[in-house]
Design an enzyme around this catalytic site. Structure first.
Site, PDB file in Angstrom:
ATOM      1  N   THR A 186      57.933 -23.089  65.811  1.00 25.02           N
ATOM      2  CA  THR A 186      57.933 -21.630  65.978  1.00 25.02           C
ATOM      3  C   THR A 186      58.822 -21.315  67.174  1.00 25.02           C
ATOM      4  OG1 THR A 186      56.084 -21.660  67.497  1.00 25.02           O
ATOM      5  CG2 THR A 186      55.560 -21.452  65.168  1.00 25.02           C
ATOM      6  N   GLU A 331      54.101 -20.411  60.256  1.00 23.37           N
ATOM      7  CA  GLU A 331      52.812 -21.057  59.986  1.00 23.37           C
ATOM      8  C   GLU A 331      52.340 -20.839  58.549  1.00 23.37           C
ATOM      9  OE1 GLU A 331      53.632 -19.291  62.611  1.00 23.37           O
ATOM     10  OE2 GLU A 331      52.749 -20.066  64.461  1.00 23.37           O
ATOM     11  N   TRP A 444      46.547   3.419  69.922  1.00 27.60           N
ATOM     12  CA  TRP A 444      47.659   2.491  69.727  1.00 27.60           C
ATOM     13  C   TRP A 444      48.840   3.202  69.095  1.00 27.60           C
ATOM     14  CZ3 TRP A 444      45.588  -2.867  67.669  1.00 27.60           C
ATOM     15  CH2 TRP A 444      44.730  -3.407  68.652  1.00 27.60           C
TER      16      TRP A 444
HETATM   17  P1  ADP Z   1      58.123 -16.519  65.228  1.00 24.86           P
HETATM   18  O1  ADP Z   1      58.188 -17.922  65.613  1.00 24.86           O
HETATM   19  O2  ADP Z   1      59.048 -15.569  65.909  1.00 24.86           O
HETATM   20  O3  ADP Z   1      56.728 -15.992  65.082  1.00 24.86           O
HETATM   21  P2  ADP Z   1      58.233 -16.270  62.451  1.00 24.86           P
HETATM   22  O4  ADP Z   1      59.390 -16.213  61.564  1.00 24.86           O
HETATM   23  O5  ADP Z   1      57.164 -17.192  62.138  1.00 24.86           O
HETATM   24  O6  ADP Z   1      58.803 -16.594  63.819  1.00 24.86           O
HETATM   25  O7  ADP Z   1      57.712 -14.814  62.704  1.00 24.86           O
HETATM   26  C1  ADP Z   1      56.566 -14.336  62.112  1.00 24.86           C
HETATM   27  C2  ADP Z   1      56.332 -12.936  62.566  1.00 24.86           C
HETATM   28  O8  ADP Z   1      57.431 -12.099  62.246  1.00 24.86           O
HETATM   29  C3  ADP Z   1      55.173 -12.287  61.868  1.00 24.86           C
HETATM   30  O9  ADP Z   1      53.949 -12.669  62.430  1.00 24.86           O
HETATM   31  C4  ADP Z   1      55.485 -10.808  62.071  1.00 24.86           C
HETATM   32  O10 ADP Z   1      55.128 -10.355  63.348  1.00 24.86           O
HETATM   33  C5  ADP Z   1      56.983 -10.780  61.990  1.00 24.86           C
HETATM   34  N1  ADP Z   1      57.377 -10.363  60.646  1.00 24.86           N
HETATM   35  C6  ADP Z   1      57.754 -11.141  59.617  1.00 24.86           C
HETATM   36  N2  ADP Z   1      58.077 -10.391  58.552  1.00 24.86           N
HETATM   37  C7  ADP Z   1      57.877  -9.101  58.894  1.00 24.86           C
HETATM   38  C8  ADP Z   1      58.007  -7.842  58.223  1.00 24.86           C
HETATM   39  N3  ADP Z   1      58.444  -7.730  56.986  1.00 24.86           N
HETATM   40  N4  ADP Z   1      57.688  -6.732  58.918  1.00 24.86           N
HETATM   41  C9  ADP Z   1      57.247  -6.795  60.178  1.00 24.86           C
HETATM   42  N5  ADP Z   1      57.112  -7.943  60.857  1.00 24.86           N
HETATM   43  C10 ADP Z   1      57.419  -9.082  60.238  1.00 24.86           C
END
Ligand code: ADP
Length: 542
Positions: A186, A331, A444
């Site tokens: 990640t 994950e 929020w």
């Molecule tokens: P990181 O390591 O930055 O978490 P990931 O690719 O695993 O990389 O990121 C996952 C996160 O990205 C999600 O938990 C969410 O917050 C954000 N995310 C993914 N897709 C979307 C989406 N379509 N809209 C909003 N947020 C998103």
């Protein structure tokens, strides 16, 4: 009583065997680092993946040992996907956009034994090889005559010389489907990065799910272009799903600018593409500036961060391309939800359909989700109540590699770190990352909502909303924006543009014009860095 059906393990090697047998002449097209176009077939992928497996045997690599890659989307990377995992080793795709010291940290943590890299990344490898003690073999993904000279990297081999010596006969080992197949770290925006360790079973199940009609809807009639990198959660599983359905695959290599991606799409009659919003921004910019149209593209999956409404509009209205908004995370292999409408939505007015399309979508079978409140109580699916989003399922992380960070689960559910609503039809909408939500006077405010409004302004190229400390309200939102080339916009004009689009108390307190918004290694806005950049900023209202 047990069922009496055959107990074949779900293995990644069976995907490439299937593609080779049933779609042997299906094309794989790659733009190479050298700039030229390379073409071959699924049958060739299988043969060369078997050469990779034999080459790893020849190096004496043991079962379960890690093979790293620092590579673009391309055919050699694809061969490693199948050759490394198929032979029961673990493919570790490393994100080359990370800082060299982060890359070295990750390689050491994963204990990679072999590292295969595109020659673009030679400077990174030259900088880190001395610190990567476990890596015994450095392989440049190139022809023998393109092997860089005098690099200082011990025993550097060209990939073609390395696998060229090997036979393309290899019988894939059969083993427990729960065996580890690949891993991805990640981005580690908080603390050290942690790795998700995928299994053959989770990967094959995810590949089935990803191909479903309401997910990516992939078929043997598609020409699919993953712009999402193969170093970022296995390009959302596309290489595996593509082998499963036998579609044509088109790889952009290092050329991800709007012009190169567009030309490749047109030349290869691409029908389906997938990527994060920042990449599509460049593509749309190129189309707009040159008055171009897509002649074959039908649908595109956009995810990884919230897809701005203006982007969905542009694709649909101006170009007739369907946008599928997707949500997931490293994950989760990564797919969790995709936004496609139901039969009952067919005759809704366009505006209502649009507000559904903006949501992150419905859970894919295999992903169970719920939202919970501060005490873990489950919250209603009314489309209004928001809470922490939890997930569980067979392709969702149980524990991180090496048990890093202890047990992440809460009563068997994985906390995503996202805050969301779910409506009565099961459409989930991300309100925010829990760490990005703006807490103003006990209420929020969704930073995504504030960003979406700004992004809909014709002068704005990109927008990032963050909370700033406020003596009375705790936090208040401000929006940092970059403008399109040549565009002009004042603070008051943009604030006026918000009126009627968000509730009064959610209006940003200020607009900050910046030259650029920091983007992280996976193409997402880095709000942590933006906050650092603005650390001396004072709210006019504070
Ligand atoms: P990181 O390591 O930055 O978490 P990931 O690719 O695993 O990389 O990121 C996952 C996160 O990205 C999600 O938990 C969410 O917050 C954000 N995310 C993914 N897709 C979307 C989406 N379509 N809209 C909003 N947020 C998103």
């Amino acid at each position: 009583m047990l069922g009496q059906m055959q107990n074949h393990p779900l293995l990644i090697s069976s995907l490439i065997d299937f593609a080779a047998r049933h779609h042997g002449d299906g094309q794989i097209v790659s733009r190479r680092v050298e700039g030229d176009i390379h073409r071959y077939t699924w049958l060739d992928v299988q043969k060369r993946a078997k050469q990779v497996a034999n080459a790893l045997d020849a190096l004496g690599l043991k079962v379960g040992e890690r093979v790293g890659t620092l590579a673009w989307n391309g055919y050699r990377h694809l061969e490693l996907y199948f050759g490394v995992s198929g032979s029961q080793r673990v493919l570790h795709t490393v994100n080359p956009r990370l800082l060299p010291e982060q890359i070295a940290w990750i390689v050491n943590h994963a204990e990679d034994q072999v590292m295969c890299f595109d020659t673009t990344f030679l400077p990174i490898v030259q900088g880190i090889h001395a610190h990567c003690k476990t890596v015994k073999h450095w392989i440049a993904l190139c022809d023998e005559d393109k092997l860089p000279k005098d690099t200082g990297i011990p025993h550097l081999l060209s990939y073609e010389a390395w696998i060229g010596k090997q036979s393309s006969d290899h019988s894939w080992p059969q083993f427990d489907e729960n065996t580890a197949s690949s891993m991805c770290y990640t981005s580690g925006t908080t603390g050290n990065p942690k790795a998700a360790l995928y299994s053959h079973r989770s990967t094959v199940l995810h590949a089935y799910a990803a191909a479903l009609p309401d997910v990516m809807g992939l078929s043997a009639r598609d020409s699919a272009l993953p712009v999402v990198p193969m170093f970022h959660v296995n390009a959302w599983g596309l290489p595996y799903s593509a082998a499963m359905v036998g579609c044509k695959l088109v790889f952009p290599g290092p050329a991800m600018d709007g012009k190169s991606v567009y030309e490749l799409m047109e030349a290869e009659k691409v029908t389906f593409a997938a990527g994060v919003p920042t990449v599509w921004q460049m593509l749309l910019g190129h189309l707009g500036a040159n008055k171009l149209r897509f002649s074959t593209l039908k649908r595109t999956v956009i995810g990884g961060s919230a897809c701005p409404p203006a982007m969905i509009d542009a694709f649909r209205e101006a170009y007739g391309v369907d946008v599928l908004h997707a949500w997931g995370m490293t994950e989760m292999s990564p797919l969790g939800t995709l936004c496609t409408l139901k039969e009952k939505h067919k005759d809704l007015p366009e505006e209502q359909k649009m507000s559904l399309r903006l949501k992150q979508g419905r859970a894919i079978f295999g992903v169970d989700m719920k939202i919970v409140g501060a005490n873990g109580e489950e919250l209603p699916w009314d489309g209004k109540t928001y809470g922490d989003l939890l997930v569980r399922g067979p392709w969702i992380l149980d524990t991180y590699f090496k048990g890093e960070g202890g047990n992440p689960l809460k009563d068997g559910w994985f906390p995503t770190g996202d805050v969301a609503t779910i409506d009565a039809d099961g459409f989930m909408q991300i309100t925010d990352r829990s760490k990005d939500v703006i807490k103003s006077g006990g209420e929020w405010i969704s930073s995504i909502d504030i960003e979406n409004v700004a992004m809909a302004h014709p002068a704005v190229a990109m927008a990032a909303c963050i909370g700033m400390p406020h003596p009375k309200w705790d936090e208040r939102p401000i929006v940092a924006v970059t403008l399109k080339p040549g565009a002009e916009l004042t603070r008051d004009e943009l604030l006026k543009f918000y009126e009627g689009k968000v509730a009064k108390w959610q209006l940003p307190d200020d607009v900050v014009f910046v030259d650029s918004i920091p983007i992280g290694a996976t193409g997402k806005m880095l709000k942590t860095r933006l906050r650092e950049q603005l650390k001396n900023y004072k709210l006019p209202t504070a």
